[in-house]
Design an enzyme around this catalytic site. Sequence first.
Site, PDB file in Angstrom:
ATOM      1  N   GLU A  40      -2.302  -5.915  -6.253  1.00 30.54           N
ATOM      2  CA  GLU A  40      -1.990  -7.182  -5.576  1.00 30.54           C
ATOM      3  C   GLU A  40      -2.836  -8.353  -6.080  1.00 30.54           C
ATOM      4  OE1 GLU A  40      -2.505  -4.291  -3.937  1.00 30.54           O
ATOM      5  OE2 GLU A  40      -0.805  -3.917  -2.597  1.00 30.54           O
TER       6      GLU A  40
ATOM      7  N   ILE B 131      -7.091  -5.322   2.868  1.00 31.21           N
ATOM      8  CA  ILE B 131      -8.108  -5.545   3.894  1.00 31.21           C
ATOM      9  C   ILE B 131      -8.025  -4.399   4.905  1.00 31.21           C
ATOM     10  CG2 ILE B 131      -8.842  -7.066   5.773  1.00 31.21           C
ATOM     11  CD1 ILE B 131      -7.505  -9.376   4.081  1.00 31.21           C
ATOM     12  N   HIS B 132      -9.147  -3.733   5.139  1.00 28.45           N
ATOM     13  CA  HIS B 132      -9.200  -2.648   6.122  1.00 28.45           C
ATOM     14  C   HIS B 132     -10.327  -2.896   7.117  1.00 28.45           C
ATOM     15  CE1 HIS B 132      -6.172  -0.133   4.258  1.00 28.45           C
ATOM     16  NE2 HIS B 132      -6.759  -0.252   3.084  1.00 28.45           N
ATOM     17  N   ARG B 133     -10.177  -2.280   8.291  1.00 27.33           N
ATOM     18  CA  ARG B 133     -11.172  -2.413   9.367  1.00 27.33           C
ATOM     19  C   ARG B 133     -12.385  -1.537   9.043  1.00 27.33           C
ATOM     20  NH1 ARG B 133      -8.255  -0.402  14.555  1.00 27.33           N
ATOM     21  NH2 ARG B 133      -9.602   1.398  14.778  1.00 27.33           N
TER      22      ARG B 133
ATOM     23  N   GLU C 151      -7.316  -6.389  18.028  1.00 25.46           N
ATOM     24  CA  GLU C 151      -6.366  -6.279  16.924  1.00 25.46           C
ATOM     25  C   GLU C 151      -5.370  -7.444  16.957  1.00 25.46           C
ATOM     26  OE1 GLU C 151      -6.392  -4.397  14.429  1.00 25.46           O
ATOM     27  OE2 GLU C 151      -7.351  -2.485  14.910  1.00 25.46           O
TER      28      GLU C 151
ATOM     29  N   ASP D 277      -5.430  -0.812  -6.202  1.00 22.18           N
ATOM     30  CA  ASP D 277      -4.884  -1.444  -5.001  1.00 22.18           C
ATOM     31  C   ASP D 277      -6.000  -2.230  -4.323  1.00 22.18           C
ATOM     32  OD1 ASP D 277      -2.260  -1.033  -3.117  1.00 22.18           O
ATOM     33  OD2 ASP D 277      -4.051  -1.468  -1.927  1.00 22.18           O
TER      34      ASP D 277
HETATM   35 MN    MN Z   1      -0.711  -1.920  -2.081  1.00 24.12          MN
END
Ligand code: MN
Length: 501
Positions: free
Chosen positions: A236, A172-174, A292, A169
Site C-alpha cells: 500500500e 495500522i494495528h492496535r 474503537e 504490507d
Molecule cells: Mn494489505
Amino acid sequence: MSDNDARPGVHDLRSALQRLQARPDQLIETDHPVDPHAELAGVYKRVGAGGTVARPTQIGPAMIFNNVTGYPGSRVLVGLMASRERVGLLLDTSPRELTQRMAEAVKDAIEPITIDRDKARCQEIVYRADDPDFDLRTLLPAPTNTDQDAGPYFCLGLVLSSDPDDGTDVTIHRLCVQGRDEMTIFFAPGRHIDEFRKKAEAQGNPLPVSINMGLDPAIPIGATFEAPTTPYGYNELAIAGGLRGRPVELVDCVSVPQRSIANAEVVIEGVILPGRRDAEDQNTHTGHAMPEFPGYNGAAHPALPVLKVTAITTRRDPILQTLVGPGEEHTTLAGIPTEASIYNACEAALPGFVSEIYAHTAGGGKFLAVMKCVKRNATDDGRVRQAALVALGTYRELKNLIMVDEDVDIFDSDDVLWAMTTRMQGDIDIIVIPGVSGHVLDPSQSPAYNPRLAARGVTAKTIYDATVPFHLRAEFARAQFRDVDPRPFAPDLDLEYPVTS
Ligand code: MN
C-alpha cells in the site's frame, strides 16, 4: 539540512505541520502539562475529535502537547487528519475532491524505494532493547485514551511487514504497551500481516516488523485501502507514492531484517513471537481494550500475539503522533480510501453515473455511505440500485447506503435527511439484504440482537433509495432563489461567491 528539506510540498510530518501553521485555526500547541493517561484524549475529545465520540465534541484544529507529564522533552500530536478540510490541505486538493484524488492515486501508484542509512532521518537517534536501561514505557509517551483502557496504546502505528513469497504490507494495528520491551498486537480477521504472521508461526519463526509513526499523511491514508483495491501481497505504500508523484523512501532497520519508513518521526523495530499469546489487559484487568471507531469500548482480547521490541529509532526531538479512536480522524483515514474504491468500481461498472461518494462519519467511514447519482432517463432508476450493489460488493464492511440525486449536498447531513424525508416511501424505497458479512465492532451485528444472525459480524445491509423516480422529477424541483452575490451585504461573514467547490 539534508536533501529532504529542500523538497517542495509535504514530504514528511514536519512539512505537513508547517503547511497547517500557515493557515488559521488548523493547528494549535499547548505548553500546559498534560497527563498521557486519559487526560490528553479527554482534552482532544472536546477540542477536535468529532466523529463517533460521545457528545459534546466538535471538529477542531490538530493539537500538539509540548509538556507531557513524566516524559520531559516529548511532544505528542493528535488530530492531524481529524477534519476533511485539513486532509484536503495536506493532500493538495479540495475536501470534496478527495475521493477522486485518492481514486487517481491508486491508478498512479509508485513502488517505494530504499535509501542509505546515512540519509534516513528516522535513525538519527537509536535506542537498543539489549541496553539494560531500555524501557519502551518511559521512552515514548503512548497515551491511555480512557480510564477503562487496557493500557497505553500506539494508535497510529503503521505496521510494515513482509513475507519472503508474498510481498510487503503496511496496515495500522492496535498496539498495547505491555512491558519494557513487549506489546500486544490486534489483528481484525483476515488482515494481511496476520497472514504473514501465521505463515511464519507455522514454521516456528518470528516475524520481523517495523512500527512507523509520525509520517507524511499520504502514507497512512494510502495504507488504509483494503482488498480488492489492495489485495493480499499489494504494498500500500505505492499509493502514497501515487499521491505524491514520488516513491516513499524506506531504510533497512538497525536490529531486524525489515525496513522502516525513512522520514518517520519514530520507528519501533521488533519481531512478532511465534507461539506466544498474552491477554491484552494483563496489567490492568479492565476488560476493555480502547475506544474503537464505532464509538464503543472494544473488549480486551484474551489472547493476542506479542511483539518483542528490539530497538526504537527516532528523529531528533521526535513528535509522537496519535489519534482518538472513534474520532473524525478515523473517518478520513478509513473513509476516503473507501470512497475511492467504490468510485473506481462504479466508474468501471456504470461510467459517469455516480459523481460523488461520502463515507459518512456516523459509520467511522466504514458502515455508512451517501452516494450521488446522475439520472438521465427512466432506466437510471434501476441503475441507482445497481450502483448500491456495486458499492456493497466492493467494500465488505459497508452496512447502509443512502442514494441521492444531483441536487443534494452529500456532505450536508441536513440535506441528506431532507432527501430521505421528502423523496422516500419506506415500503418501496428501503431494500434490505439480510445475513451478509459485515464488521464485528458494530454491536448490532450479533445473534443477541437478531437471532437470525449466525455470528458476530454478520449483518443486514440496507439501501435507502432517496432519489426521485425519473418520471416524477418535475414535481421534485427545489424552489429556486435568485443567485445574488451576498458579500456587499455581509462583508464580515467571509462568504464564498461564486461557490467554487
Ligand atoms: Mn494489505
